[in-house]
Design a protein around this motif. Sequence first.
Motif, PDB file in Angstrom:
ATOM      1  N   ALA A   5       0.823  -1.208   0.000  1.00  0.00           N
ATOM      2  CA  ALA A   5       0.000   0.000   0.000  1.00  0.00           C
ATOM      3  C   ALA A   5       0.858   1.260   0.000  1.00  0.00           C
ATOM      4  CB  ALA A   5      -0.928   0.009   1.209  1.00  0.00           C
ATOM      5  N   GLY A   6       2.041   1.218   0.578  1.00  0.00           N
ATOM      6  CA  GLY A   6       2.894   2.392   0.652  1.00  0.00           C
ATOM      7  C   GLY A   6       3.732   2.611  -0.593  1.00  0.00           C
ATOM      8  N   ASP A  40       1.604   7.136 -10.434  1.00  0.00           N
ATOM      9  CA  ASP A  40       0.679   7.581  -9.406  1.00  0.00           C
ATOM     10  C   ASP A  40       0.699   9.104  -9.252  1.00  0.00           C
ATOM     11  OD1 ASP A  40      -0.024   4.942  -8.822  1.00  0.00           O
ATOM     12  OD2 ASP A  40       1.599   4.751  -7.372  1.00  0.00           O
ATOM     13  N   ALA A  41       1.360   9.781 -10.170  1.00  0.00           N
ATOM     14  CA  ALA A  41       1.475  11.238 -10.110  1.00  0.00           C
ATOM     15  C   ALA A  41       0.719  11.884 -11.269  1.00  0.00           C
ATOM     16  CB  ALA A  41       2.939  11.655 -10.160  1.00  0.00           C
ATOM     17  N   VAL A  42       0.220  13.075 -11.005  1.00  0.00           N
ATOM     18  CA  VAL A  42      -0.357  13.927 -12.048  1.00  0.00           C
ATOM     19  C   VAL A  42       0.719  14.943 -12.373  1.00  0.00           C
ATOM     20  CG1 VAL A  42      -2.158  15.606 -12.586  1.00  0.00           C
ATOM     21  CG2 VAL A  42      -2.698  13.617 -11.145  1.00  0.00           C
ATOM     22  N   THR A  43       1.123  15.031 -13.633  1.00  0.00           N
ATOM     23  CA  THR A  43       2.189  15.960 -14.007  1.00  0.00           C
ATOM     24  C   THR A  43       1.798  16.799 -15.213  1.00  0.00           C
ATOM     25  OG1 THR A  43       3.265  14.350 -15.452  1.00  0.00           O
ATOM     26  CG2 THR A  43       3.993  14.413 -13.150  1.00  0.00           C
ATOM     27  N   GLY A  85       3.945  18.805 -10.597  1.00  0.00           N
ATOM     28  CA  GLY A  85       3.007  17.717 -10.353  1.00  0.00           C
ATOM     29  C   GLY A  85       2.796  17.420  -8.887  1.00  0.00           C
ATOM     30  N   PHE A  86       1.988  16.393  -8.671  1.00  0.00           N
ATOM     31  CA  PHE A  86       1.618  15.976  -7.325  1.00  0.00           C
ATOM     32  C   PHE A  86       1.137  14.533  -7.384  1.00  0.00           C
ATOM     33  CE2 PHE A  86      -1.805  18.079  -9.514  1.00  0.00           C
ATOM     34  CZ  PHE A  86      -2.876  17.204  -9.377  1.00  0.00           C
ATOM     35  N   ARG A  87       1.078  13.894  -6.223  1.00  0.00           N
ATOM     36  CA  ARG A  87       0.612  12.508  -6.164  1.00  0.00           C
ATOM     37  C   ARG A  87      -0.895  12.440  -6.382  1.00  0.00           C
ATOM     38  NH1 ARG A  87       0.529   9.930  -0.317  1.00  0.00           N
ATOM     39  NH2 ARG A  87       2.531  10.865  -0.032  1.00  0.00           N
ATOM     40  N   GLN A  88      -1.355  11.338  -6.957  1.00  0.00           N
ATOM     41  CA  GLN A  88      -2.789  11.092  -7.079  1.00  0.00           C
ATOM     42  C   GLN A  88      -3.328  10.658  -5.728  1.00  0.00           C
ATOM     43  OE1 GLN A  88      -3.679   8.277 -10.149  1.00  0.00           O
ATOM     44  NE2 GLN A  88      -3.141   9.683 -11.776  1.00  0.00           N
ATOM     45  N   PHE A  89      -4.575  10.978  -5.488  1.00  0.00           N
ATOM     46  CA  PHE A  89      -5.221  10.605  -4.241  1.00  0.00           C
ATOM     47  C   PHE A  89      -6.300   9.570  -4.502  1.00  0.00           C
ATOM     48  CE2 PHE A  89      -3.356  14.723  -3.343  1.00  0.00           C
ATOM     49  CZ  PHE A  89      -2.769  14.498  -2.116  1.00  0.00           C
ATOM     50  N   PRO A  90      -6.664   8.794  -3.478  1.00  0.00           N
ATOM     51  CA  PRO A  90      -7.673   7.750  -3.665  1.00  0.00           C
ATOM     52  C   PRO A  90      -9.061   8.337  -3.926  1.00  0.00           C
ATOM     53  CG  PRO A  90      -7.064   7.919  -1.354  1.00  0.00           C
ATOM     54  CD  PRO A  90      -6.139   8.827  -2.117  1.00  0.00           C
ATOM     55  N   MET A  92     -10.810  12.412  -0.723  1.00  0.00           N
ATOM     56  CA  MET A  92      -9.512  12.970  -1.098  1.00  0.00           C
ATOM     57  C   MET A  92      -9.493  13.519  -2.527  1.00  0.00           C
ATOM     58  SD  MET A  92      -7.750  13.034   1.594  1.00  0.00           S
ATOM     59  CE  MET A  92      -6.271  13.654   0.838  1.00  0.00           C
ATOM     60  N   GLN A  93     -10.507  13.203  -3.310  1.00  0.00           N
ATOM     61  CA  GLN A  93     -10.574  13.759  -4.663  1.00  0.00           C
ATOM     62  C   GLN A  93     -10.747  15.272  -4.638  1.00  0.00           C
ATOM     63  OE1 GLN A  93     -10.043  12.301  -7.869  1.00  0.00           O
ATOM     64  NE2 GLN A  93      -9.023  11.032  -6.331  1.00  0.00           N
ATOM     65  N   GLU A  94     -11.337  15.795  -3.575  1.00  0.00           N
ATOM     66  CA  GLU A  94     -11.460  17.248  -3.448  1.00  0.00           C
ATOM     67  C   GLU A  94     -10.086  17.893  -3.272  1.00  0.00           C
ATOM     68  OE1 GLU A  94     -14.095  20.573  -1.031  1.00  0.00           O
ATOM     69  OE2 GLU A  94     -14.562  18.445  -0.755  1.00  0.00           O
ATOM     70  N   VAL A  95      -9.211  17.225  -2.549  1.00  0.00           N
ATOM     71  CA  VAL A  95      -7.831  17.701  -2.400  1.00  0.00           C
ATOM     72  C   VAL A  95      -7.118  17.613  -3.742  1.00  0.00           C
ATOM     73  CG1 VAL A  95      -5.601  17.280  -1.289  1.00  0.00           C
ATOM     74  CG2 VAL A  95      -7.722  17.064   0.041  1.00  0.00           C
ATOM     75  N   GLN A  96      -7.307  16.507  -4.450  1.00  0.00           N
ATOM     76  CA  GLN A  96      -6.667  16.356  -5.753  1.00  0.00           C
ATOM     77  C   GLN A  96      -7.115  17.461  -6.705  1.00  0.00           C
ATOM     78  OE1 GLN A  96      -5.925  12.455  -7.238  1.00  0.00           O
ATOM     79  NE2 GLN A  96      -6.275  13.066  -9.353  1.00  0.00           N
TER      80      GLN A  96
END
Length: 145
Positions: free
Chosen positions: A14-15, A21-24, A119-124, A128-132
């Motif tokens: 999981a880690g 897994d990133a949005v760039t 970029g940033f990491r994707q969220f589940p 957490m989609q609101e943060v994304q």
Amino acid sequence: MKQMLLGAVIALTAGAASAQDAVTYTTTENFEDVTFGLESAIVGRGLVIDSVSHVGDMLERTRADVGSDVVLFEDAKVFSFCSAALSRKVMEADPMNIVFCPYGIFVAKQPGSDEVTIGFRQFPEGPMQEVQTLLDEIAREAIGE
């Protein structure tokens, strides 16, 4: 015993994160303009930058110490920040969303490239989609999209 082993395997995997897994986004703007745009986009939303990690400088400074001759970045920084309102909202939905706080957006330029990546990491899925969405808006604003 079998369930404990399965749980351990899930916990270990999981880690694990990967570049997919990133949005760039890439831009031909210079590094300093992108980092200034990022700072402005974060602060312009009333958010406070908690820290700026100088990842590129650290990797270059320690390159010889770890026995490498590879220059990974011309420059690379990670901006960490949080939104009290949004963090509270996602953690009220699931207190374990604490694992995602603070939020980070990186800016990087590789040697010999004319492009800068942000970029940033994707969220589940779920809260957490609101943060994304917030991070996506900030990253796009930073490069003028």
